[in-house]
Design a protein around this motif. Structure first.
Motif, PDB file in Angstrom:
ATOM      1  N   ARG A 114       0.862  -1.209   0.000  1.00  0.00           N
ATOM      2  CA  ARG A 114       0.000   0.000   0.000  1.00  0.00           C
ATOM      3  C   ARG A 114       0.889   1.247   0.000  1.00  0.00           C
ATOM      4  O   ARG A 114       1.883   1.306   0.694  1.00  0.00           O
ATOM      5  CB  ARG A 114      -0.893  -0.004   1.225  1.00  0.00           C
ATOM      6  N   ALA A 115       0.405   2.228  -0.813  1.00  0.00           N
ATOM      7  CA  ALA A 115       1.173   3.484  -0.896  1.00  0.00           C
ATOM      8  C   ALA A 115       1.137   4.199   0.454  1.00  0.00           C
ATOM      9  O   ALA A 115       0.078   4.276   1.089  1.00  0.00           O
ATOM     10  CB  ALA A 115       0.599   4.387  -1.982  1.00  0.00           C
ATOM     11  N   PRO A 116       2.217   4.727   0.915  1.00  0.00           N
ATOM     12  CA  PRO A 116       2.271   5.390   2.230  1.00  0.00           C
ATOM     13  C   PRO A 116       1.509   6.734   2.212  1.00  0.00           C
ATOM     14  O   PRO A 116       1.525   7.450   1.215  1.00  0.00           O
ATOM     15  CB  PRO A 116       3.759   5.604   2.452  1.00  0.00           C
ATOM     16  N   THR A 117       0.768   7.034   3.274  1.00  0.00           N
ATOM     17  CA  THR A 117       0.048   8.325   3.421  1.00  0.00           C
ATOM     18  C   THR A 117       0.993   9.374   3.992  1.00  0.00           C
ATOM     19  O   THR A 117       2.022   9.042   4.588  1.00  0.00           O
ATOM     20  CB  THR A 117      -1.157   8.161   4.357  1.00  0.00           C
ATOM     21  N   ARG A 118       0.605  10.659   3.844  1.00  0.00           N
ATOM     22  CA  ARG A 118       1.483  11.752   4.301  1.00  0.00           C
ATOM     23  C   ARG A 118       0.719  12.715   5.223  1.00  0.00           C
ATOM     24  O   ARG A 118       0.585  13.902   4.984  1.00  0.00           O
ATOM     25  CB  ARG A 118       2.023  12.513   3.102  1.00  0.00           C
ATOM     26  N   PRO A 119       0.087  12.182   6.319  1.00  0.00           N
ATOM     27  CA  PRO A 119      -0.660  13.051   7.244  1.00  0.00           C
ATOM     28  C   PRO A 119       0.219  14.062   7.941  1.00  0.00           C
ATOM     29  O   PRO A 119      -0.171  15.189   8.191  1.00  0.00           O
ATOM     30  CB  PRO A 119      -1.259  12.065   8.236  1.00  0.00           C
ATOM     31  N   SER A 120       1.422  13.672   8.244  1.00  0.00           N
ATOM     32  CA  SER A 120       2.285  14.604   8.975  1.00  0.00           C
ATOM     33  C   SER A 120       2.623  15.821   8.133  1.00  0.00           C
ATOM     34  O   SER A 120       2.687  16.956   8.633  1.00  0.00           O
ATOM     35  CB  SER A 120       3.559  13.887   9.425  1.00  0.00           C
ATOM     36  N   SER A 121       2.832  15.611   6.856  1.00  0.00           N
ATOM     37  CA  SER A 121       3.176  16.749   5.993  1.00  0.00           C
ATOM     38  C   SER A 121       1.986  17.689   5.821  1.00  0.00           C
ATOM     39  O   SER A 121       2.143  18.905   5.754  1.00  0.00           O
ATOM     40  CB  SER A 121       3.653  16.238   4.625  1.00  0.00           C
ATOM     41  N   THR A 122       0.765  17.128   5.741  1.00  0.00           N
ATOM     42  CA  THR A 122      -0.429  17.978   5.603  1.00  0.00           C
ATOM     43  C   THR A 122      -0.629  18.819   6.860  1.00  0.00           C
ATOM     44  O   THR A 122      -0.915  20.023   6.799  1.00  0.00           O
ATOM     45  CB  THR A 122      -1.667  17.111   5.365  1.00  0.00           C
ATOM     46  N   LYS A 123      -0.511  18.186   8.028  1.00  0.00           N
ATOM     47  CA  LYS A 123      -0.644  18.926   9.281  1.00  0.00           C
ATOM     48  C   LYS A 123       0.423  20.003   9.398  1.00  0.00           C
ATOM     49  O   LYS A 123       0.171  21.107   9.885  1.00  0.00           O
ATOM     50  CB  LYS A 123      -0.540  17.975  10.468  1.00  0.00           C
ATOM     51  N   SER A 124       1.607  19.647   8.945  1.00  0.00           N
ATOM     52  CA  SER A 124       2.688  20.623   9.022  1.00  0.00           C
ATOM     53  C   SER A 124       2.378  21.852   8.170  1.00  0.00           C
ATOM     54  O   SER A 124       2.659  22.992   8.558  1.00  0.00           O
ATOM     55  CB  SER A 124       3.997  19.969   8.556  1.00  0.00           C
ATOM     56  N   ARG A 125       1.776  21.603   6.982  1.00  0.00           N
ATOM     57  CA  ARG A 125       1.422  22.730   6.111  1.00  0.00           C
ATOM     58  C   ARG A 125       0.406  23.657   6.781  1.00  0.00           C
ATOM     59  O   ARG A 125       0.525  24.881   6.732  1.00  0.00           O
ATOM     60  CB  ARG A 125       0.876  22.181   4.800  1.00  0.00           C
ATOM     61  N   TRP A 126      -0.637  23.097   7.419  1.00  0.00           N
ATOM     62  CA  TRP A 126      -1.663  23.917   8.086  1.00  0.00           C
ATOM     63  C   TRP A 126      -1.101  24.648   9.297  1.00  0.00           C
ATOM     64  O   TRP A 126      -1.496  25.774   9.596  1.00  0.00           O
ATOM     65  CB  TRP A 126      -2.844  23.036   8.508  1.00  0.00           C
ATOM     66  N   ARG A 127      -0.149  23.928  10.010  1.00  0.00           N
ATOM     67  CA  ARG A 127       0.474  24.616  11.136  1.00  0.00           C
ATOM     68  C   ARG A 127       1.249  25.850  10.675  1.00  0.00           C
ATOM     69  O   ARG A 127       1.225  26.905  11.324  1.00  0.00           O
ATOM     70  CB  ARG A 127       1.424  23.667  11.875  1.00  0.00           C
ATOM     71  N   LYS A 128       1.933  25.712   9.566  1.00  0.00           N
ATOM     72  CA  LYS A 128       2.689  26.844   9.032  1.00  0.00           C
ATOM     73  C   LYS A 128       1.757  27.992   8.648  1.00  0.00           C
ATOM     74  O   LYS A 128       2.046  29.156   8.919  1.00  0.00           O
ATOM     75  CB  LYS A 128       3.503  26.399   7.819  1.00  0.00           C
ATOM     76  N   ARG A 129       0.642  27.619   7.997  1.00  0.00           N
ATOM     77  CA  ARG A 129      -0.308  28.664   7.603  1.00  0.00           C
ATOM     78  C   ARG A 129      -0.922  29.366   8.822  1.00  0.00           C
ATOM     79  O   ARG A 129      -1.059  30.594   8.852  1.00  0.00           O
ATOM     80  CB  ARG A 129      -1.423  28.075   6.751  1.00  0.00           C
ATOM     81  N   LEU A 130      -1.307  28.565   9.823  1.00  0.00           N
ATOM     82  CA  LEU A 130      -1.873  29.147  11.028  1.00  0.00           C
ATOM     83  C   LEU A 130      -0.853  30.011  11.740  1.00  0.00           C
ATOM     84  O   LEU A 130      -1.166  31.111  12.211  1.00  0.00           O
ATOM     85  CB  LEU A 130      -2.358  28.032  11.955  1.00  0.00           C
ATOM     86  N   SER A 131       0.381  29.517  11.780  1.00  0.00           N
ATOM     87  CA  SER A 131       1.433  30.289  12.432  1.00  0.00           C
ATOM     88  C   SER A 131       1.670  31.609  11.699  1.00  0.00           C
ATOM     89  O   SER A 131       1.834  32.660  12.314  1.00  0.00           O
ATOM     90  CB  SER A 131       2.724  29.470  12.473  1.00  0.00           C
ATOM     91  N   LEU A 132       1.637  31.542  10.367  1.00  0.00           N
ATOM     92  CA  LEU A 132       1.836  32.752   9.572  1.00  0.00           C
ATOM     93  C   LEU A 132       0.693  33.748   9.799  1.00  0.00           C
ATOM     94  O   LEU A 132       0.928  34.960   9.926  1.00  0.00           O
ATOM     95  CB  LEU A 132       1.926  32.375   8.090  1.00  0.00           C
ATOM     96  N   ALA A 133      -0.532  33.196   9.871  1.00  0.00           N
ATOM     97  CA  ALA A 133      -1.694  34.080  10.100  1.00  0.00           C
ATOM     98  C   ALA A 133      -1.610  34.743  11.470  1.00  0.00           C
ATOM     99  O   ALA A 133      -1.904  35.941  11.619  1.00  0.00           O
ATOM    100  CB  ALA A 133      -2.991  33.283   9.970  1.00  0.00           C
ATOM    101  N   ILE A 134      -1.225  33.949  12.458  1.00  0.00           N
ATOM    102  CA  ILE A 134      -1.108  34.508  13.800  1.00  0.00           C
ATOM    103  C   ILE A 134      -0.040  35.588  13.830  1.00  0.00           C
ATOM    104  O   ILE A 134      -0.227  36.662  14.423  1.00  0.00           O
ATOM    105  CB  ILE A 134      -0.797  33.397  14.816  1.00  0.00           C
ATOM    106  N   LYS A 135       1.084  35.298  13.207  1.00  0.00           N
ATOM    107  CA  LYS A 135       2.148  36.292  13.176  1.00  0.00           C
ATOM    108  C   LYS A 135       1.692  37.561  12.459  1.00  0.00           C
ATOM    109  O   LYS A 135       2.000  38.679  12.883  1.00  0.00           O
ATOM    110  CB  LYS A 135       3.384  35.714  12.484  1.00  0.00           C
ATOM    111  N   LEU A 136       0.939  37.355  11.342  1.00  0.00           N
ATOM    112  CA  LEU A 136       0.434  38.503  10.590  1.00  0.00           C
ATOM    113  C   LEU A 136      -0.531  39.333  11.431  1.00  0.00           C
ATOM    114  O   LEU A 136      -0.471  40.573  11.436  1.00  0.00           O
ATOM    115  CB  LEU A 136      -0.259  38.030   9.313  1.00  0.00           C
ATOM    116  N   LEU A 137      -1.392  38.615  12.163  1.00  0.00           N
ATOM    117  CA  LEU A 137      -2.332  39.328  13.036  1.00  0.00           C
ATOM    118  C   LEU A 137      -1.596  40.086  14.127  1.00  0.00           C
ATOM    119  O   LEU A 137      -1.969  41.204  14.488  1.00  0.00           O
ATOM    120  CB  LEU A 137      -3.328  38.344  13.651  1.00  0.00           C
ATOM    121  N   ILE A 138      -0.540  39.443  14.679  1.00  0.00           N
ATOM    122  CA  ILE A 138       0.233  40.116  15.722  1.00  0.00           C
ATOM    123  C   ILE A 138       0.899  41.363  15.160  1.00  0.00           C
ATOM    124  O   ILE A 138       0.900  42.429  15.793  1.00  0.00           O
ATOM    125  CB  ILE A 138       1.279  39.154  16.314  1.00  0.00           C
ATOM    126  N   VAL A 139       1.430  41.227  13.950  1.00  0.00           N
ATOM    127  CA  VAL A 139       2.074  42.388  13.321  1.00  0.00           C
ATOM    128  C   VAL A 139       1.059  43.501  13.091  1.00  0.00           C
ATOM    129  O   VAL A 139       1.314  44.675  13.376  1.00  0.00           O
ATOM    130  CB  VAL A 139       2.747  41.970  11.999  1.00  0.00           C
TER     131      VAL A 139
END
Length: 706
Positions: free
Chosen positions: A3-28
């Motif tokens: 079975r082809a391996p899934t990539r849940p960790s990479s997807t979560k990592s992408r959303w964490r980066k986006r959320l972190s960027l949004a939070i930083k943008l809001l803080i700025v």
């Protein structure tokens, strides 16, 4: 199968980066916004006036109105009491204000987030803004620097200013400014002005109940004013006391002991008739000056002694249930006295300047002016005889005719038939134009009956017309303000225009001749004051209105009496109550003026001519000629057919014969045999005069004097 391996960790990592960027943008953005806010607050702080400057700058424009002698008639606009420093303001007043207006006043930074959130919640619950969430500091900023417009931009500026004020001033200073500048209703700004107005003493002696009443006014000064609605004021004070108890400002025992119902209010100052004058004069400031902020001193023409005499004359002579009005004009048009009713407190309606009523035979002034200008003379003869004009047949009050009479006699005894014939000869439109020329601002119809005063007019306009005759035919324009002073500088000075000639001086002199006769031996005999007087009475149908207008020693006075609902007033006639009020007022008003003789001496009318009934019995001049609404009786043609075209209508119309000016006859033939003559015995009996020698009577019957 692998079975082809899934990539849940990479997807979560992408959303964490986006959320972190949004939070930083809001803080700025928040930091940028905070920086902008701080910058705006400190810029506003730097631009704010100092504490002492704010103390000395009142809100609104104050106006002091002076009589001609400098006496202050009335002070209008904002009223300020003594400025009370923080330590002199009673603690109960400070605590009551903080409790009901801003209970977290001592802890917030100028804007109360909890209060704002609460107001938003109420807005969502009720669908409209009910609570603004404004702190005491915000209210002060709004009252001093802004308006009460409910827009977000204004609210945002209010927040900035409130935050800036909290940075610049202490809490004590802010509360001191607030309590000395906030509006409490009735024209009062600050607690000392409010205390003096409502309770009759300064704010330093405020009790708990009085403080609760004043503190409750800020929310809605007009609704909770104790002088306007005592019950509402007491109810609001009860709310303030309960909030003070809840916040610990007072104990339950103190709250129970306080009794707003027992508070004694100061009596309202009595408003006298001077306010009729100031209500008329002050709105003219908008046309005279542009200053709307600086305090003003307005100097007026009002003579206080004349005003008191005018008020007394109206009160003493106006019939029961009737109102009265009086206007007195000096020769330059200055209003020396004005009474718009019997009692300003019960009715502020100014019957001298606002009411329009039929002037009756006083309107004959314009008929005779038009005739004199057309070439007639006071000694010219006109036949008093039955006349019909366009289906209208005026009759004299005595129901009899005197035959050939001079215009002087016809005017003195207010003969309606002669006035109708003169109106027809010069043209009724000409008479209407004469009335407008002399300052009648209300519509003037051209019905034949208009010669008897069926068009309505204002007292001040009729007085102005008579004053222009007294002024030798030069227009007199009423005015009440002589100059306006602001901060020691004269910003307006009235100038009298003496160049507007209405009629030739000899026409005005001849009219004065007729008016003198009316007072000396005609319908206006009750207006005699022991010096030369010229004037005319006016009485309308069913005794609804009584007028007397006249002048002496440079002062012209017009008097009107009647009911506001235009119902008949028993015994009211121009030659009775109005003439007596004129005489009572003028006797005092001209007492210190030199006696002035008119250019023409008094010439009495023919001894054998018959006065109309008003001369003896006070009957109205036109009782039998117009109906209850002032319309001509017996006119078969539609009323609209007699109405003049609107100005500038531009379409020719047939001119009725009665509107066409006719050739003015200068002489009338002697009476024909069999013509209805007077009963001389009746004349002698009524007037108390001795019968003349028979030869003179036969001579006059054979050859009337022209």
């Amino acid at each position: 199968m692998a079975r082809a391996p899934t990539r849940p960790s990479s997807t979560k990592s992408r959303w964490r980066k986006r959320l972190s960027l949004a939070i930083k943008l809001l803080i700025v953005l928040a930091l940028i916004g905070l920086g902008a806010l701080v910058t705006a607050v400190y810029v506003a702080k730097a631009q704010l006036p100092g504490f002492d400057e704010l103390k000395s700058s009142p809100n609104g424009q104050m106006i002091r109105v002076h009589a001609a002698d400098g006496t202050v008639l009335v002070s209008l606009g904002p009223s300020y009491g003594e400025w009370l420093p923080f330590d002199r303001i009673p603690r109960v007043m400070r605590d009551a204000t903080v409790a009901v207006e801003d209970r977290r006043f001592y802890s917030h930074l100028g804007v109360d987030p909890i209060g704002v959130a609460r107001s938003v919640q109420v807005r969502l619950d009720r669908g409209r803004w009910v609570q603004g969430g404004s702190t005491i500091t915000q209210q002060l900023a709004r009252n001093v620097f802004l308006t009460s417009q409910k827009k977000f931009g204004r609210k945002f500026r209010e927040w900035i200013l409130a935050l800036a004020m909290e940075r610049k001033f202490s809490k004590e200073q802010i509360l001191e400014l607030y309590l000395n500048k906030v509006y409490y209703g009735g024209g009062s700004y600050g607690i000392d002005a409010a205390s003096r107005k409502f309770f009759g003493h300064d704010a330093g002696d405020l009790s708990l109940s009085e403080a609760a009443i004043i503190a409750g006014l800020v929310k809605a000064p007009s609704n909770y004013s104790p002088t306007a609605d005592a019950e509402a004021a007491v109810g609001r004070a009860g709310v303030v006391l309960r909030v003070m108890e809840q916040t610990g400002a007072i104990t339950p025992a103190q709250a129970a002991e306080a009794d707003p119902k027992a508070v004694k209010l100061a009596p309202e100052p009595r408003q006298n008739s001077v306010r009729y004058f100031t209500d008329w004069a002050l709105p003219q400031l908008d046309l005279l000056i542009d200053e709307t902020e600086k305090p003003l001193d307005v100097w007026t023409t009002l003579d206080l002694s004349m005003q008191r005499a005018a008020d007394a004359a109206i009160r003493a002579n106006a019939p029961r249930g009737a109102q009265g009005a009086l206007v007195a004009l000096d020769r330059d048009g200055s209003v020396r006295a004005m009474v718009g009713g019997r009692d300003y407190v019960s009715s502020i309606y100014n019957r001298a300047t606002q009411a329009v009523r039929q002037p009756g035979s006083a309107f004959k002034l314009f008929v005779y002016l038009a005739a004199l200008e057309a070439g007639r003379r006071p000694d010219d003869v006109e036949v008093d005889e039955p006349v019909t004009i366009a289906g209208w047949s005026p009759r004299n009050d005595s129901r009899r005719n005197s035959g050939p009479v001079t215009l002087r006699t016809a005017f003195a005894y207010s003969l309606n038939t002669v006035a109708a014939k003169l109106g027809q000869q010069v043209g009724f439109a000409t008479v209407a134009d004469m009335a407008r020329r002399f300052g009648i601002t209300t519509p003037v119809n051209t019905h034949p009956s208009m010669v008897l005063g069926t068009s309505e007019a204002r007292v001040i306009d009729m007085t102005r017309a008579f004053a222009s005759v007294a002024n030798k035919g030069i227009a007199v324009t009423p005015f009440g303000i002589t100059r306006v002073v602001s901060e020691g500088q004269v910003i307006y000075q009235h100038e009298v225009d003496r160049n507007h000639v209405l009629v030739s001086p000899f026409v005005a002199a001849q009219m004065t001749d007729l008016l003198q006769t009316a007072v000396n031996t005609g319908t206006g005999r009750s207006a005699q004051i022991g010096r030369p007087v010229a004037g005319k009475t006016g009485t309308t149908s069913a005794t609804k209105d009584g007028w007397f207008l006249g002048f002496s020693s440079g002062l012209t006075t017009g008097v009107w009496m009647g009911r506001d609902d235009a119902k008949p007033v028993a015994g009211l006639h121009g030659g009775t109550a109005p003439a007596r009020a004129f005489a009572q007022f003028m006797t005092k008003a001209v007492a210190k003026r030199p006696v002035e003789q008119f250019e023409t001496e008094v010439t009495l009318p023919e001894w054998q001519e018959e006065p109309d009934e008003e001369s003896y019995f006070g009957q109205p001049d036109n009782t039998v000629f117009v109906d209850e609404d002032g319309n001509p009786v017996g006119t078969s043609r539609p009323q609209d057919e007699f109405a003049p075209d609107p100005p500038g209508f531009g379409i020719e119309r047939p001119v009725p014969d009665y509107e066409r000016p006719q050739v003015m006859p200068q002489r009338e033939p002697p009476p024909q045999p069999g013509e209805d003559r007077l009963d001389q015995e009746w004349i002698d009996r009524v007037t108390g005069r001795e019968p003349p020698p028979p030869p003179r009577r036969r001579e006059r019957e054979a050859e009337p004097e022209f």
